[in-house]
Design an enzyme around this catalytic site. Structure first.
Site, mmCIF file in Angstrom:
data_model
loop_
_atom_site.group_PDB
_atom_site.id
_atom_site.type_symbol
_atom_site.label_atom_id
_atom_site.label_comp_id
_atom_site.label_asym_id
_atom_site.label_seq_id
_atom_site.Cartn_x
_atom_site.Cartn_y
_atom_site.Cartn_z
ATOM 1 N N GLY A 114 3.137 4.220 -3.902
ATOM 2 C CA GLY A 114 4.395 3.486 -3.960
ATOM 3 C C GLY A 114 5.015 3.253 -2.596
ATOM 4 C CG ASP A 155 -1.711 -1.152 -11.983
ATOM 5 O OD1 ASP A 155 -0.933 -0.254 -12.360
ATOM 6 O OD2 ASP A 155 -1.969 -2.157 -12.678
ATOM 7 C CB SER A 157 5.478 -2.004 -1.749
ATOM 8 O OG SER A 157 6.163 -1.642 -2.930
ATOM 9 C CE LYS A 169 11.044 9.785 -11.485
ATOM 10 N NZ LYS A 169 9.865 9.739 -10.593
ATOM 11 C CE1 TYR A 198 13.450 7.391 -12.874
ATOM 12 C CE2 TYR A 198 15.516 8.563 -13.252
ATOM 13 C CZ TYR A 198 14.479 8.198 -12.411
ATOM 14 O OH TYR A 198 14.452 8.641 -11.115
#
Length: 268
Positions: free
Chosen positions: A9, A53, A11, A149, A145
């Site tokens: 991750g 991905d 980007s 987590k 979410y």
């Protein structure tokens, strides 16, 4: 000897900042994200980037295999990739919820499974799992979410017990509110997940209004330094926080769940 880190991750946000920070600290950094165009600046700085991905096992394996082929080892894996998709539990499609688990939890597990044999053969390694204070705290609309987590936290703790005898440690970073696009994207998704004439529309609007009143001082660069500490501490802790406030909020939610629920209910 140069150390090697894989970061997912990269980007944008914390992952992007971490890739640059670890590179600055002398690491050979390998990482990826779905959008290659957002990683060109990292490539120019010497970060080894490729499309990644976390719902595609082949994509994951290619990144790990490339790292091992070119460097022969992996010192650190940072499971940073993840996203938040909000919405009322009654209306969020189950497939949407599953995808959030696939990226936030199962994707981390997939790449970790590929990395562990190399770390075990080395006799050392550090796995840094980026969770959130939202693994212990919760608010309306973030149910799936928060569940992902909380899952990351428990998964990391069990993993740590299993791999510690091999010289490998698994630790968790729990960021709090950070000056990134995360909250904006999560609430945009909440609107998308509303059904026509949804009874929860007012709740989503209220959450968006409340969110707009908060400003976060923590930056992605601040969290990159926390990632680095979690990756390099000689005596690693199970949890890492950016601030005392983040840590205190988690302790409060864990030890006084009824009081936490009462406060959140008044706010929302």
């Amino acid at each position: 000897m140069t150390k090697v880190a894989i970061i997912t991750g990269i980007s944008a946000g914390m992952g992007h900042a971490a890739a640059l920070y670890f590179k600055e600290k002398g690491y050979e950094v390998y990482g990826g994200a779905r959008r290659m165009d957002r990683m060109q600046d990292l490539a120019e700085q010497g970060v080894h980037v490729q499309e990644l991905d976390l719902t595609d096992k082949i994509s994951i394996r290619q990144l790990v295999d490339r790292t091992i082929k070119e460097q022969g080892k992996i010192d650190v894996l940072i499971n940073n990739a993840g996203y938040g998709e909000y919405g009322p539990l009654e209306e969020v499609p189950t497939e949407t919820a599953k995808r959030q688990f696939e990226v936030n939890l199962f994707g981390a597990n997939e790449i970790t499974q590929f990395v562990l044999p190399t770390m075990r053969n080395q006799g050392y390694g550090r796995i840094v799992n980026v969770s959130s204070i939202g693994g212990d705290l919760y608010t309306p609309l973030g149910g799936w979410y928060h569940a992902t987590k909380a899952g990351v936290n428990m998964w990391s703790d069990v993993l740590d017990m299993e791999v510690k005898p091999f010289g490998i440690r698994s630790v968790v970073v729990q960021p709090g509110g950070t000056a990134t696009e995360w909250q904006k994207v999560a609430l945009e998704n909440a609107h998308k997940n509303l059904q026509d004439n949804s009874p929860y529309e007012a709740l989503v609007d209220r959450e968006e209004e409340i969110s707009g009143k908060f400003s976060f001082s923590a930056t992605a660069e601040d969290l990159a330094k926390v990632f680095y500490k979690a990756a390099t501490d000689a005596k690693p802790k199970r949890r890492y926080f950016n601030s005392i406030g983040d840590h205190a909020a988690v302790i409060f939610a864990r030890t006084m769940p009824n009081a936490y629920r009462a406060i959140v209910s008044k706010i929302v």
